[in-house]
Write a protein that holds these residues in place. Sequence first.
Motif, PDB file in Angstrom:
ATOM      1  N   ALA A 146       5.061  -7.578   4.049  1.00  0.00           N
ATOM      2  CA  ALA A 146       6.241  -7.628   5.021  1.00  0.00           C
ATOM      3  C   ALA A 146       6.098  -7.407   6.293  1.00  0.00           C
ATOM      4  O   ALA A 146       6.813  -8.092   7.130  1.00  0.00           O
ATOM      5  N   ARG A 147       5.178  -6.454   6.731  1.00  0.00           N
ATOM      6  CA  ARG A 147       4.864  -6.301   8.175  1.00  0.00           C
ATOM      7  C   ARG A 147       4.380  -7.515   8.701  1.00  0.00           C
ATOM      8  O   ARG A 147       4.669  -7.874   9.885  1.00  0.00           O
ATOM      9  N   ALA A 148       3.514  -8.225   7.949  1.00  0.00           N
ATOM     10  CA  ALA A 148       2.602  -9.287   8.676  1.00  0.00           C
ATOM     11  C   ALA A 148       3.505 -10.213   8.832  1.00  0.00           C
ATOM     12  O   ALA A 148       3.864 -11.237   9.689  1.00  0.00           O
ATOM     13  N   LEU A 149       4.899 -10.566   8.036  1.00  0.00           N
ATOM     14  CA  LEU A 149       5.823 -11.769   8.076  1.00  0.00           C
ATOM     15  C   LEU A 149       6.733 -11.350   9.066  1.00  0.00           C
ATOM     16  O   LEU A 149       7.508 -12.182   9.698  1.00  0.00           O
ATOM     17  N   ALA A 150       7.055 -10.036   9.051  1.00  0.00           N
ATOM     18  CA  ALA A 150       8.171  -9.616  10.043  1.00  0.00           C
ATOM     19  C   ALA A 150       7.894  -9.905  11.414  1.00  0.00           C
ATOM     20  O   ALA A 150       8.937 -10.058  12.216  1.00  0.00           O
ATOM     21  N   SER A 151       6.736  -9.980  12.114  1.00  0.00           N
ATOM     22  CA  SER A 151       6.297 -10.528  13.421  1.00  0.00           C
ATOM     23  C   SER A 151       6.562 -11.826  13.641  1.00  0.00           C
ATOM     24  O   SER A 151       6.278 -12.195  14.818  1.00  0.00           O
ATOM     25  N   LYS A 152       7.218 -12.592  12.545  1.00  0.00           N
ATOM     26  CA  LYS A 152       7.205 -13.940  12.859  1.00  0.00           C
ATOM     27  C   LYS A 152       5.979 -14.894  13.160  1.00  0.00           C
ATOM     28  O   LYS A 152       5.973 -15.412  14.296  1.00  0.00           O
ATOM     29  N   PRO A 153       4.982 -14.616  12.574  1.00  0.00           N
ATOM     30  CA  PRO A 153       3.557 -15.211  12.607  1.00  0.00           C
ATOM     31  C   PRO A 153       3.552 -16.729  12.695  1.00  0.00           C
ATOM     32  O   PRO A 153       4.431 -17.388  11.979  1.00  0.00           O
ATOM     33  N   ASP A 154       2.752 -17.311  13.648  1.00  0.00           N
ATOM     34  CA  ASP A 154       2.533 -18.746  13.189  1.00  0.00           C
ATOM     35  C   ASP A 154       1.525 -19.132  12.194  1.00  0.00           C
ATOM     36  O   ASP A 154       1.429 -20.272  11.743  1.00  0.00           O
ATOM     37  N   LEU A 155       0.860 -18.063  11.788  1.00  0.00           N
ATOM     38  CA  LEU A 155      -0.285 -18.222  10.873  1.00  0.00           C
ATOM     39  C   LEU A 155      -0.410 -17.052  10.153  1.00  0.00           C
ATOM     40  O   LEU A 155      -0.392 -15.789  10.702  1.00  0.00           O
ATOM     41  N   LEU A 156      -0.310 -16.755   8.755  1.00  0.00           N
ATOM     42  CA  LEU A 156      -0.717 -15.781   7.924  1.00  0.00           C
ATOM     43  C   LEU A 156      -2.125 -15.779   7.199  1.00  0.00           C
ATOM     44  O   LEU A 156      -2.512 -16.719   6.740  1.00  0.00           O
ATOM     45  N   LEU A 157      -2.697 -14.931   7.417  1.00  0.00           N
ATOM     46  CA  LEU A 157      -4.239 -14.483   7.022  1.00  0.00           C
ATOM     47  C   LEU A 157      -4.285 -13.549   6.214  1.00  0.00           C
ATOM     48  O   LEU A 157      -3.764 -12.421   6.426  1.00  0.00           O
ATOM     49  N   LEU A 158      -4.959 -13.571   4.758  1.00  0.00           N
ATOM     50  CA  LEU A 158      -4.670 -12.710   3.771  1.00  0.00           C
ATOM     51  C   LEU A 158      -6.247 -12.508   3.534  1.00  0.00           C
ATOM     52  O   LEU A 158      -6.944 -13.289   2.896  1.00  0.00           O
ATOM     53  N   ASP A 159      -6.731 -11.257   3.767  1.00  0.00           N
ATOM     54  CA  ASP A 159      -8.212 -10.880   3.601  1.00  0.00           C
ATOM     55  C   ASP A 159      -8.239 -10.131   2.245  1.00  0.00           C
ATOM     56  O   ASP A 159      -8.277  -8.947   2.407  1.00  0.00           O
ATOM     57  N   GLU A 160      -8.208 -10.649   1.292  1.00  0.00           N
ATOM     58  CA  GLU A 160      -8.808  -9.901  -0.173  1.00  0.00           C
ATOM     59  C   GLU A 160      -7.515  -8.996  -0.360  1.00  0.00           C
ATOM     60  O   GLU A 160      -7.820  -7.947  -0.585  1.00  0.00           O
ATOM     61  N   PRO A 161      -6.360  -9.374  -0.290  1.00  0.00           N
ATOM     62  CA  PRO A 161      -5.080  -8.534  -0.099  1.00  0.00           C
ATOM     63  C   PRO A 161      -4.842  -7.888  -1.570  1.00  0.00           C
ATOM     64  O   PRO A 161      -4.339  -6.871  -1.366  1.00  0.00           O
ATOM     65  N   PHE A 162      -5.238  -8.334  -2.472  1.00  0.00           N
ATOM     66  CA  PHE A 162      -4.936  -7.862  -4.008  1.00  0.00           C
ATOM     67  C   PHE A 162      -6.131  -7.001  -4.532  1.00  0.00           C
ATOM     68  O   PHE A 162      -5.786  -6.582  -5.841  1.00  0.00           O
ATOM     69  N   SER A 163      -7.246  -6.910  -4.153  1.00  0.00           N
ATOM     70  CA  SER A 163      -8.401  -6.565  -4.722  1.00  0.00           C
ATOM     71  C   SER A 163      -8.497  -4.871  -4.861  1.00  0.00           C
ATOM     72  O   SER A 163      -9.237  -4.340  -5.748  1.00  0.00           O
ATOM     73  N   ALA A 164      -7.562  -4.115  -4.185  1.00  0.00           N
ATOM     74  CA  ALA A 164      -7.824  -2.775  -4.286  1.00  0.00           C
ATOM     75  C   ALA A 164      -6.747  -2.166  -5.096  1.00  0.00           C
ATOM     76  O   ALA A 164      -6.456  -0.917  -5.247  1.00  0.00           O
ATOM     77  N   VAL A 165      -5.727  -3.053  -5.939  1.00  0.00           N
ATOM     78  CA  VAL A 165      -4.885  -2.468  -6.888  1.00  0.00           C
ATOM     79  C   VAL A 165      -5.294  -3.019  -8.102  1.00  0.00           C
ATOM     80  O   VAL A 165      -6.382  -3.739  -8.510  1.00  0.00           O
ATOM     81  N   ASP A 166      -4.648  -2.163  -9.207  1.00  0.00           N
ATOM     82  CA  ASP A 166      -5.064  -2.461 -10.821  1.00  0.00           C
ATOM     83  C   ASP A 166      -4.615  -3.815 -11.237  1.00  0.00           C
ATOM     84  O   ASP A 166      -3.925  -4.518 -10.519  1.00  0.00           O
ATOM     85  N   GLN A 167      -4.942  -4.378 -12.225  1.00  0.00           N
ATOM     86  CA  GLN A 167      -4.975  -5.719 -12.692  1.00  0.00           C
ATOM     87  C   GLN A 167      -3.417  -6.014 -12.814  1.00  0.00           C
ATOM     88  O   GLN A 167      -3.086  -7.260 -12.525  1.00  0.00           O
ATOM     89  N   VAL A 168      -2.753  -5.054 -13.570  1.00  0.00           N
ATOM     90  CA  VAL A 168      -1.224  -5.497 -13.563  1.00  0.00           C
ATOM     91  C   VAL A 168      -0.572  -5.457 -12.414  1.00  0.00           C
ATOM     92  O   VAL A 168       0.255  -6.492 -12.302  1.00  0.00           O
ATOM     93  N   THR A 169      -0.668  -4.652 -11.476  1.00  0.00           N
ATOM     94  CA  THR A 169      -0.089  -4.691  -9.981  1.00  0.00           C
ATOM     95  C   THR A 169      -0.794  -6.134  -9.370  1.00  0.00           C
ATOM     96  O   THR A 169       0.047  -6.726  -8.526  1.00  0.00           O
ATOM     97  N   ARG A 170      -1.927  -6.486  -9.484  1.00  0.00           N
ATOM     98  CA  ARG A 170      -2.485  -7.566  -8.903  1.00  0.00           C
ATOM     99  C   ARG A 170      -1.630  -8.871  -9.439  1.00  0.00           C
ATOM    100  O   ARG A 170      -1.374  -9.635  -8.767  1.00  0.00           O
TER     101      ARG A 170
END
Length: 363
Positions: A146-170
Motif C-alpha cells: 500500500a505504501r508503494a502504491l500510495a506514492s502514485k508511482p509510474d512504475l512498481l518494482l517487487l523484489d521477492e515480495p512474498f518469500s518471507a511469509v508462510d505458504q498460506v499467507t503467500r
Amino acid sequence: MNRGLEMSLRAQESIPLEMDLGCAPGEIVALIGPSGSGKTTLLRALAGLYTDVEGQISCQGRVWLDSQQRICLKPEQRRVGMVFQQYALFPHLTALQNLTLTMSHLPRQAREAAALAWLERVNLSGLHNRLSTQLSGGQRQRVALARALASKPDLLLLDEPFSAVDQVTRFRLRRELALLRKQIDIPILLVTHDLDEALQLADRICVIHHGQQLQCADPVHLMLHPASPDVARLLGLQNIFNARVSGVEQDTIVLDWAGHRVSVAQQGGPSLLGEQVSWIAPPQSILLQRPDRPVPGDSENPIAGHITELVIMGPHASVRVLPTHAPELPLSFFIPLHYVERQQLHEGMPVSLSLKAHSLHVF
C-alpha cells in the motif's frame, strides 16, 4: 498517453547486464533466474540506485536515463514504488504513518484519508494505528505494498515480495495482488525465485542468466517452447536430449533418438536434415500406461520401458522410466497418485509411454 516502461541497458564493469525489455501499463513482467543473475541489479538500475550502466530508460513518456544525452534522473525524480522482501517499514511508525510519509504529492489535510483508503484496498481496515512490530508478516507486506502504491508511482518494482511469509499467507498475498493489479494502470516488474509465483501472476516471464536476457515470453509459450536447453534447465525442465534429424516432413520434424524414431509437430527447413539437435519432452507430453491395459489412441511416439523410480509426493508421484532402447536416457515426469493406485504401478514394472508430438519441442 500512458506508454509504460521501455529500457535498453548495458553494464560491463563490476556487474554485467544486457537487457532490452518493455512492460506495458497494467502488465506484470516476472524476472526469474538463479541467484547472482542480475535481477536485483536491474531493479536497482531502474530505481536509480545503481548508476554504473549505459543505455536508455523511459517510463510513462519521461526519459529517466539516456547515457548518450547525459540524462540520469535521481531516484526521487523517477517516481518508483518498491516492495522489498523484508518490508522496509519504519518500526516506530504506525501503518497509517508509514503511508502518509510517502504522500508528499498530496495536500497535508488529504493524506490521512487517502492512506486509510489504501489500507482498506489491501484489507487492513481497522489496523491503521498499529505499529509495524504489532502486525503479522502478511500484514506488514500489505502495508509495504500500500505504501508503494500510495506514492502514485509510474512504475512498481517487487523484489521477492512474498518469500518471507508462510505458504498460506503467500497464496493469499498473490491472490490480492492479482485482484489489486486490475485497479492500477502502471507497469509492474516482479523479481522471484518461485516459478509457480511467476506462472500464476505474470503476463510475461523474462529468464535472466549472467546478466543476459535469454528469453521473454508469456508463461504458456515459455514452458512449451523454451528458446534453448539453458532456458529449459533454468525453468527446472527435464527430459532434454540430443538427436539427429532424419526427416523433415510437412509441419513435422522426424528425429533419430538413439535409434528410435520420434516425430515432433514443428516446422523445419531442409537444412535441418542430418543435423544434431537438442529436443525436450515436457512432463505434459508424456502419457504412461501398462502394456496389458492399452488405451486406444494413446500410441503416439510409443516408447517401451520400465519404472525404475516411483516416489509419492503428496497428490502426485514422481516417476522415472528407462526406455528399453536407451536405458541411459531416462524420462522423468509426474502422474496423479490416484492413477498410480488404480493401475497398481510399482518400481520394476514394464510400461509403455506415448510422447505427444504437439507437446515435444526441438530447440
